[in-house]
Design an enzyme around this catalytic site. Structure first.
Site, PDB file in Angstrom:
ATOM      1  N   TYR A   1      51.711   5.850  88.245  1.00 46.32           N
ATOM      2  CA  TYR A   1      53.121   6.215  88.056  1.00 46.32           C
ATOM      3  C   TYR A   1      53.444   6.359  86.573  1.00 46.32           C
ATOM      4  O   TYR A   1      52.604   6.088  85.714  1.00 46.32           O
ATOM      5  CB  TYR A   1      54.021   5.150  88.692  1.00 46.32           C
ATOM      6  N   ASP A   2      54.671   6.798  86.291  1.00 44.61           N
ATOM      7  CA  ASP A   2      55.149   6.988  84.903  1.00 44.61           C
ATOM      8  C   ASP A   2      54.168   7.833  84.092  1.00 44.61           C
ATOM      9  O   ASP A   2      53.697   7.419  83.027  1.00 44.61           O
ATOM     10  CB  ASP A   2      55.375   5.637  84.219  1.00 44.61           C
ATOM     11  N   ALA A  33      61.203   1.497  79.886  1.00 45.27           N
ATOM     12  CA  ALA A  33      61.953   1.837  78.680  1.00 45.27           C
ATOM     13  C   ALA A  33      62.911   3.003  78.883  1.00 45.27           C
ATOM     14  O   ALA A  33      63.838   3.199  78.109  1.00 45.27           O
ATOM     15  CB  ALA A  33      60.973   2.171  77.555  1.00 45.27           C
ATOM     16  N   LYS A  35      51.832  -2.080  81.478  1.00 45.41           N
ATOM     17  CA  LYS A  35      52.941  -2.093  82.428  1.00 45.41           C
ATOM     18  C   LYS A  35      52.951  -0.857  83.317  1.00 45.41           C
ATOM     19  O   LYS A  35      53.720  -0.807  84.283  1.00 45.41           O
ATOM     20  CB  LYS A  35      54.282  -2.237  81.689  1.00 45.41           C
ATOM     21  N   ALA A  39      62.494  -2.024  85.788  1.00 51.92           N
ATOM     22  CA  ALA A  39      61.790  -2.246  84.525  1.00 51.92           C
ATOM     23  C   ALA A  39      61.463  -0.922  83.853  1.00 51.92           C
ATOM     24  O   ALA A  39      61.522   0.147  84.462  1.00 51.92           O
ATOM     25  CB  ALA A  39      60.516  -3.050  84.776  1.00 51.92           C
ATOM     26  N   GLU A  45      65.818   5.626  80.576  1.00 50.23           N
ATOM     27  CA  GLU A  45      67.083   5.551  81.299  1.00 50.23           C
ATOM     28  C   GLU A  45      66.819   5.896  82.761  1.00 50.23           C
ATOM     29  O   GLU A  45      66.271   6.949  83.078  1.00 50.23           O
ATOM     30  CB  GLU A  45      68.103   6.530  80.715  1.00 50.23           C
ATOM     31  N   LYS A  46      67.218   5.007  83.658  1.00 48.80           N
ATOM     32  CA  LYS A  46      66.948   5.235  85.070  1.00 48.80           C
ATOM     33  C   LYS A  46      67.890   4.384  85.910  1.00 48.80           C
ATOM     34  O   LYS A  46      68.574   3.495  85.423  1.00 48.80           O
ATOM     35  CB  LYS A  46      65.495   4.901  85.401  1.00 48.80           C
ATOM     36  N   LYS A  68      65.086   8.921  87.544  1.00 50.78           N
ATOM     37  CA  LYS A  68      64.801   8.928  86.105  1.00 50.78           C
ATOM     38  C   LYS A  68      65.557  10.062  85.425  1.00 50.78           C
ATOM     39  O   LYS A  68      65.498  11.216  85.863  1.00 50.78           O
ATOM     40  CB  LYS A  68      63.294   9.056  85.890  1.00 50.78           C
ATOM     41  N   ASP A 127      50.912   7.160  77.185  1.00 47.22           N
ATOM     42  CA  ASP A 127      51.667   5.939  77.480  1.00 47.22           C
ATOM     43  C   ASP A 127      51.057   5.124  78.617  1.00 47.22           C
ATOM     44  O   ASP A 127      51.774   4.422  79.331  1.00 47.22           O
ATOM     45  CB  ASP A 127      53.118   6.289  77.812  1.00 47.22           C
TER      46      ASP A 127
END
Length: 440
Positions: free
Chosen positions: A331-332, A154, A313, A152, A156-157, A181, A309
């Site tokens: 994370y992220d 947005a 999610k 899941a 590219e990974k 990533k 961000d």
């Protein structure tokens, strides 16, 4: 009607069905309901007999897929999927999803729990990592028809299996161990162009700083293959068994799934959950005091590093036997500070994804936030004031040394501009803390 059998670590959980009108329904298997391992697939899909027909079914499975319509179209093209709908996409790539979910068409035979993989040469690794440039989704190159994963988000990974020091493509339903990533590149907006070509280095730096400050984040490393530079993030929803012979999938879900929401409302500004709703939800955690403390601490960290961000999610919970839950690692994490100036954006444009309480409404603009806004938010949430003071005081004390420690640990080829952009702005905001709490 077509069905997808849903598995968790060799246990049959239930069936996802696509009705003739396109609606998605889910039914738990009787043997799962009777199992000592039983837990809901999602907290929005409670254990029960009979078909579940709520919107939460569609939303849960849709949230297992990449957000980007472009990536979804690539999946349709790559596997000749019938549509972009969750059922049709997961029929093709549901073998290894986020959390413990494995989805297999009912007419396919599944053998458990064999671990199988193919070791990648550097050239093959580079081919997987650059596949998106040839419109191939999630690194699923054509020569590897058995490599079918869903990741899941947005960006590219892809996801790969690490065996010793080797990167491998998993075979069959063998799980992956790392999310890989790729650089985000340029994002063109009406009034600015955001250069995120160094997003790999940016996120690596932010993860190191978070760990240095005591936040629970996954381990990560920068990997290179040919001309490709990528970030390999260790999956916290995977764990080897004691003998290290079988890789287990750990049930988890993000906050959109928890609340039964579509990814289109992941931002609070679009109607998604904010700090108050998540903090109220964490009252029910099996580690409520720790999770609520850590969540509030992370809100301060996001402000300090300019992380814009932090939407629903990007927060998740582990789902435990019986339906109890607890917060996963964070994370992220990426800072917006390196894209300030030039053709990028102005500091005044940076906003937190979840607002803080202020004397009038919500405060989201990073450059307009001060310690008092965290204290005001804590008061509204009935989060202990003494703990909020402790969090702010700890950051005031720890930031300078943490920045120095991270800088000395970076590889020699790490881009200096990323360090300078993040560090200088963190120290500027840190000044607002040190004026009230001191930095000793």
């Amino acid at each position: 009607m077509p069905k997808l059998v849903t598995w968790m670590n060799n246990q049959r959980v239930g069936e996802l069905t696509k009705l003739a009108n396109g609606a998605h329904t889910f039914k738990y298997a009787p043997e799962w309901l009777a199992s000592r391992y039983a837990r809901p697939l999602s907290l929005s899909l409670p254990l029960q007999r009979g078909n579940i027909t709520s919107d939460a079914v569609f939303n849960f499975f849709d949230n297992l897929l990449p957000d980007s319509p472009i990536v979804r179209d690539r999946i349709v093209k790559r596997y000749h999927a019938k549509s972009r709908q969750p059922f049709d996409l997961l029929s093709e790539i549901g073998r290894d999803s986020v959390g413990a979910v494995t989805l297999i068409p009912e007419d396919e035979t599944v053998t458990h729990p064999i671990m199988a993989w193919e070791k990648l040469t550097e050239a093959r690794l580079e081919e997987v990592l650059t596949a998106y440039k040839a419109d191939i989704p999630l690194g699923m190159i054509r020569e590897e028809n058995d490599f079918r994963i869903s990741v899941a988000g947005a960006q590219e990974k892809t996801a790969l299996l690490r065996i010793g020091n080797d990167w491998c493509i998993p075979k069959g339903i063998t799980p992956t161990t790392h999310i890989i990533k790729l650089p985000i590149g340029e994002i063109r907006q009406p009034n600015a162009t955001l250069d995120l070509s160094q997003s790999v280095d940016n996120e690596y730096y932010c993860l190191l700083l978070a760990k240095e400050l005591g936040l629970n984040v996954p381990d990560a490393e920068i990997i290179k293959a040919g001309n490709v530079r990528a970030l390999a993030v260790e999956r916290f929803d995977r764990r080897w068994n004691a003998e290290r012979t079988v890789l287990l999938r750990l049930p988890q879900e993000d906050m959109c799934q928890t609340f039964g929401l579509p990814s289109s409302v992941k931002y609070e500004s679009d109607g998604g959950p904010g700090i108050a709703r998540i903090m109220a939800f964490l009252m029910g955690s099996s580690e409520a005091l720790k999770d609520r403390y850590d969540f509030m601490k992370f809100q301060v960290f996001q402000w300090l590093i300019g992380a814009t961000d932090g939407h629903a999610k990007n927060f998740s919970v582990f789902i435990q036997a019986g339906g109890s839950y607890r917060l996963t690692p964070f994370y992220d994490i990426i800072s917006a500070f390196p894209v300030l100036g030039g053709t990028g954006i102005h500091i005044s444009d940076l906003k937190l994804a979840m607002g803080l309480n202020a004397s009038k409404g919500k405060k989201t603009a990073i450059d307009k936030i001060y310690p008092r806004h965290f204290l005001a938010t804590a008061k509204v949430l009935r989060f202990p004031e003494v703990q909020m003071h402790e969090i702010l005081s700890d950051f005031a004390r720890m930031i300078p040394a943490a920045l120095d420690n991270v800088k000395t640990s970076l590889p020699t080829d790490f881009p200096e501009n990323v360090v300078t952009a993040v560090e200088s702005n963190v120290l500027r905001l840190h000044g607002r803390l040190s004026r009230e709490y001191g930095s000793k």
